[in-house]
Structures are given as structure tokens and as C-alpha cells.
Enzyme design. Structure first.
Site, PDB file in Angstrom:
ATOM      1  N   SER A 103       3.486   9.079  60.005  1.00 47.11           N
ATOM      2  CA  SER A 103       3.537   9.271  58.755  1.00 47.11           C
ATOM      3  C   SER A 103       2.791   8.444  57.645  1.00 47.11           C
ATOM      4  CB  SER A 103       5.129   9.721  58.371  1.00 47.11           C
ATOM      5  OG  SER A 103       5.379   9.535  56.850  1.00 47.11           O
TER       6      SER A 103
ATOM      7  N   HIS B 139       0.634  13.078  59.466  1.00 44.06           N
ATOM      8  CA  HIS B 139       1.811  13.551  58.972  1.00 44.06           C
ATOM      9  C   HIS B 139       2.049  13.156  57.563  1.00 44.06           C
ATOM     10  CE1 HIS B 139       6.012  15.275  59.079  1.00 44.06           C
ATOM     11  NE2 HIS B 139       6.225  14.624  58.177  1.00 44.06           N
TER      12      HIS B 139
ATOM     13  N   ASP C  85       3.862  13.469  53.958  1.00 43.10           N
ATOM     14  CA  ASP C  85       5.016  13.785  53.241  1.00 43.10           C
ATOM     15  C   ASP C  85       4.890  14.209  51.809  1.00 43.10           C
ATOM     16  OD1 ASP C  85       6.935  13.720  55.524  1.00 43.10           O
ATOM     17  OD2 ASP C  85       6.527  11.517  55.630  1.00 43.10           O
TER      18      ASP C  85
ATOM     19  N   MET D  29       6.337  15.222  48.422  1.00 42.98           N
ATOM     20  CA  MET D  29       7.807  15.552  47.758  1.00 42.98           C
ATOM     21  C   MET D  29       7.896  15.748  46.303  1.00 42.98           C
ATOM     22  SD  MET D  29       9.982  12.311  49.725  1.00 42.98           S
ATOM     23  CE  MET D  29       9.532  11.989  51.336  1.00 42.98           C
TER      24      MET D  29
ATOM     25  N   HIS E  95       4.098  18.276  55.386  1.00 42.82           N
ATOM     26  CA  HIS E  95       5.481  18.706  55.501  1.00 42.82           C
ATOM     27  C   HIS E  95       5.873  18.847  54.155  1.00 42.82           C
ATOM     28  CE1 HIS E  95       9.688  16.512  56.527  1.00 42.82           C
ATOM     29  NE2 HIS E  95       9.664  17.891  56.031  1.00 42.82           N
TER      30      HIS E  95
ATOM     31  N   MET F 191       8.270  19.202  51.402  1.00 44.24           N
ATOM     32  CA  MET F 191       9.679  18.867  50.962  1.00 44.24           C
ATOM     33  C   MET F 191       9.613  19.396  49.314  1.00 44.24           C
ATOM     34  SD  MET F 191      10.270  15.422  52.962  1.00 44.24           S
ATOM     35  CE  MET F 191       8.701  15.196  53.123  1.00 44.24           C
TER      36      MET F 191
ATOM     37  N   MET G 237      14.844  17.627  61.571  1.00 41.62           N
ATOM     38  CA  MET G 237      14.820  16.390  60.647  1.00 41.62           C
ATOM     39  C   MET G 237      15.882  15.527  61.281  1.00 41.62           C
ATOM     40  SD  MET G 237      12.752  16.166  58.354  1.00 41.62           S
ATOM     41  CE  MET G 237      13.285  14.476  57.755  1.00 41.62           C
TER      42      MET G 237
ATOM     43  N   PHE H  29      13.328   9.986  51.980  1.00 40.90           N
ATOM     44  CA  PHE H  29      12.611   8.589  51.988  1.00 40.90           C
ATOM     45  C   PHE H  29      12.231   8.150  53.629  1.00 40.90           C
ATOM     46  CE2 PHE H  29      15.768   9.124  48.791  1.00 40.90           C
ATOM     47  CZ  PHE H  29      15.125   8.671  47.753  1.00 40.90           C
ATOM     48  N   GLY H  30      11.262   7.415  53.510  1.00 35.74           N
ATOM     49  CA  GLY H  30      11.322   6.690  55.061  1.00 35.74           C
ATOM     50  C   GLY H  30      12.237   5.427  55.349  1.00 35.74           C
ATOM     51  N   GLY H  31      12.111   5.066  56.460  1.00 32.66           N
ATOM     52  CA  GLY H  31      12.734   3.873  56.927  1.00 32.66           C
ATOM     53  C   GLY H  31      14.525   4.145  56.953  1.00 32.66           C
TER      54      GLY H  31
ATOM     55  N   ASP I  13      11.455  14.372  63.279  1.00 36.41           N
ATOM     56  CA  ASP I  13      11.050  13.317  62.217  1.00 36.41           C
ATOM     57  C   ASP I  13      12.278  12.655  61.255  1.00 36.41           C
ATOM     58  OD1 ASP I  13       9.661  12.379  59.679  1.00 36.41           O
ATOM     59  OD2 ASP I  13       9.550  14.298  58.724  1.00 36.41           O
TER      60      ASP I  13
ATOM     61  N   GLY J 281       6.942   7.026  60.807  1.00 33.68           N
ATOM     62  CA  GLY J 281       6.553   6.134  59.646  1.00 33.68           C
ATOM     63  C   GLY J 281       6.498   4.566  59.785  1.00 33.68           C
TER      64      GLY J 281
HETATM   65  C1  DX5 Z   1      11.294  11.775  55.680  1.00 34.71           C
HETATM   66  C2  DX5 Z   1       9.913  12.145  55.826  1.00 34.71           C
HETATM   67  C3  DX5 Z   1       9.507  11.324  57.172  1.00 34.71           C
HETATM   68  C4  DX5 Z   1       9.433   9.740  56.759  1.00 34.71           C
HETATM   69  C5  DX5 Z   1       9.712   9.165  58.245  1.00 34.71           C
HETATM   70  O1  DX5 Z   1      11.690  12.562  54.412  1.00 34.71           O
HETATM   71  O2  DX5 Z   1      10.028  13.472  56.328  1.00 34.71           O
HETATM   72  O3  DX5 Z   1       8.261  11.750  57.516  1.00 34.71           O
HETATM   73  O4  DX5 Z   1       8.221   9.532  56.311  1.00 34.71           O
HETATM   74  O5  DX5 Z   1       9.921   7.930  58.119  1.00 34.71           O
HETATM   75  P1  DX5 Z   1      10.324   6.920  59.214  1.00 34.71           P
HETATM   76  O6  DX5 Z   1       9.567   7.082  60.375  1.00 34.71           O
HETATM   77  O7  DX5 Z   1      10.229   5.539  58.451  1.00 34.71           O
HETATM   78  O8  DX5 Z   1      11.888   7.359  59.240  1.00 34.71           O
HETATM   79 ZN    ZN Z   2       8.048  14.142  57.212  1.00 36.98          ZN
END
Ligand code: DX5
Ligand code: ZN
Length: 224
Positions: free
Chosen positions: A7, A32, A34, A36, A65, A67, A136, A142-144, A174, A196
Site C-alpha cells: 500500500s 495497492h 488507497d 479516500m 481500493h 473508499m 478489512m 488510516f494506515g498504521g 488489509d 503499508g
Molecule cells: C486503510 C487502508 C490500508 C492501509 C494499510 O484504510 O485501506 O490499505 O494503507 O496500512 P497499514 O498496513 O499501515 O495498516
Molecule cells: Zn487499502
């Protein structure tokens, strides 16, 4: 075969082409992306122009992806920008069958995504038409974030359904997938692993991807 879909949300955007090249050298095989919209999820990222730019710097397949609300309105643009796969959130699609058909009609592989609170069984009617299902393992936006443990049972449930229905869609996961959680999701049956922050941490995407895949491939799915 277990694959890494890295990601780019966690990448250094000022050096996106280099980051993608590093993750690819480390064994990543899907990009991937993302997308948003600040409505369906409380965050804004990127749209078709970024997909188009990424398309020029890698030959790897791009999975967008989405969102976003009203994904149907944007499918033609993402297809034109170079998406190989488009994954839509179950929660945004009141006419999911039509949306998936729309993706297929644009020559793109369709995927459906479910949030942690959406029952896996809600997908039964569309499973025969999807290329992949993305479970999911965090609430999107958000990542992390921290991996939600219940996701493991949800993946296993989806895998049983796939077996019972005699289908062969891929199982994607994910959110919070990292060196310490990847073994459990592979054992449960996930084979497209989105990650990610685990990959792009410290500007070391090549090394991180290699180690992540080593752990993932050492784990095998337990029998259905
Ligand atoms: C979250 C995204 C993910 C995100 C994953 O809404 O869909 O793809 O980037 O990030 P990590 O691997 O950091 O959880
Ligand atoms: Zn994603």
C-alpha cells in the site's frame, strides 16, 4: 501463491517511483492504491491523476481500493487511468451486482471489500463474480492501525465458503498486517496481503518486503 500488495499510502510521496521500485525489488507484486474521499472515511488521499502517474513507473498490476461514496461515478476514470483491479466497499454499494458488472465491463478485475462490522455471509450472492474479496482488518481511513484479531476467523470463514461454493476468488486482507500478524492471516487462508507501514517503514521497502514475504511464505494455510 501468497502475494504482497504493498500500500503506497505509507510511502514517501515525494519519491513515489523510487519507493515502488524498492518494494518491487523486495518481492511485492501488486500496487495497492488507497483512494479516500473524506466522506465514506475520515481522510482524503489521491485520485485518478496519481494512478495515472504510478501507471507510468511500474508494470505491476494496480489495485485501486475505493473508499469513496458513489464509486460507480468514478469507475470509468480509474479504469482509464490504468487500474487493473478495482475494489469497492460493500457498504457503499446498494446495487453491488451492478457496480461489479460496471467494473468488469471496463475490462478491470472486480473486488469487494468488507469492513470489520460487515458479516462475511452478506457476500454470498456476489462471490461467483468477484476476482477477490478483501477483508478489512482495521476500520478503513488510516494506515498504521492495530490489526483486529477477529479478522482471522473472518478470513477462515470466507475460505470455508469458497470451498463449499466451489469457487476460486482470491482472499485479500488489509490493515495492520505486519511481520507479527502475517502468519495468522496466511494460516487462515489469505493469499493477497496488503501492507503499508510494515513495508515502507524507515525508507527500507526492499528489505522490509523481503522479510515480510519470508515470514508469509513460511506459513501455510491450514486445511479447510
Ligand atoms: C486503510 C487502508 C490500508 C492501509 C494499510 O484504510 O485501506 O490499505 O494503507 O496500512 P497499514 O498496513 O499501515 O495498516
Ligand atoms: Zn487499502
Amino acid at each position: 501463491m501468497v502475494e504482497l500488495a504493498f500500500s503506497i499510502l505509507a510511502a514517501d510521496f515525494a519519491h513515489l517511483a523510487d519507493e515502488i521500485a524498492r518494494a518491487e525489488r523486495g518481492g511485492g507484486t501488486i500496487v495497492h492504491v488507497d483512494v479516500m474521499d473524506g466522506h465514506f472515511v475520515p481522510n482524503i488521499t489521491f485520485g485518478p491523476p496519481v494512478v495515472q502517474a504510478v501507471r507510468k513507473v511500474t508494470k505491476l498490476p494496480l489495485d485501486c481500493h475505493l473508499m469513496i461514496e458513489n464509486p460507480d461515478d468514478f469507475i470509468p476514470e480509474f479504469a482509464k487511468a490504468g487500474a487493473d483491479m478495482i475494489s469497492v466497499q460493500w457498504e457503499t454499494c446498494p446495487h453491488l451486482n451492478r457496480t461489479l458488472r460496471h467494473i468488469i465491463d471496463h475490462g478491470v478485475l472486480p473486488g469487494v471489500v468488507i469492513n470489520p462490522a460487515t458479516p462475511v455471509d452478506f457476500l454470498v450472492e456476489v462471490l461467483p463474480m468477484v476476482h477477490h474479496v478483501l477483508v478489512m482488518s482495521v476500520n478503513p481511513g488510516f494506515g498504521g492501525q492495530k490489526f483486529l484479531l477477529r479478522s482471522v476467523e473472518r478470513i477462515a470463514h470466507l475460505r470455508r465458503l469458497r470451498h463449499e461454493m466451489g469457487l476460486n476468488f482470491r482472499i485479500d486482507v488489509d490493515g495492520g498486517v505486519a511481520d507479527d500478524t502475517v502468519e495468522s492471516v496466511v494460516r487462515a487462508g489469505a493469499d493477497m496481503l496488503v501492507a503499508g507501514s510494515a513495508i515502507f517503514a524507515g525508507g527500507k521497502a526492499e528489505e522490509n518486503a523481503r522479510e515480510f514475504l519470508r515470514i508469509a511464505r513460511a506459513a501455510t494455510a491450514v486445511s479447510v
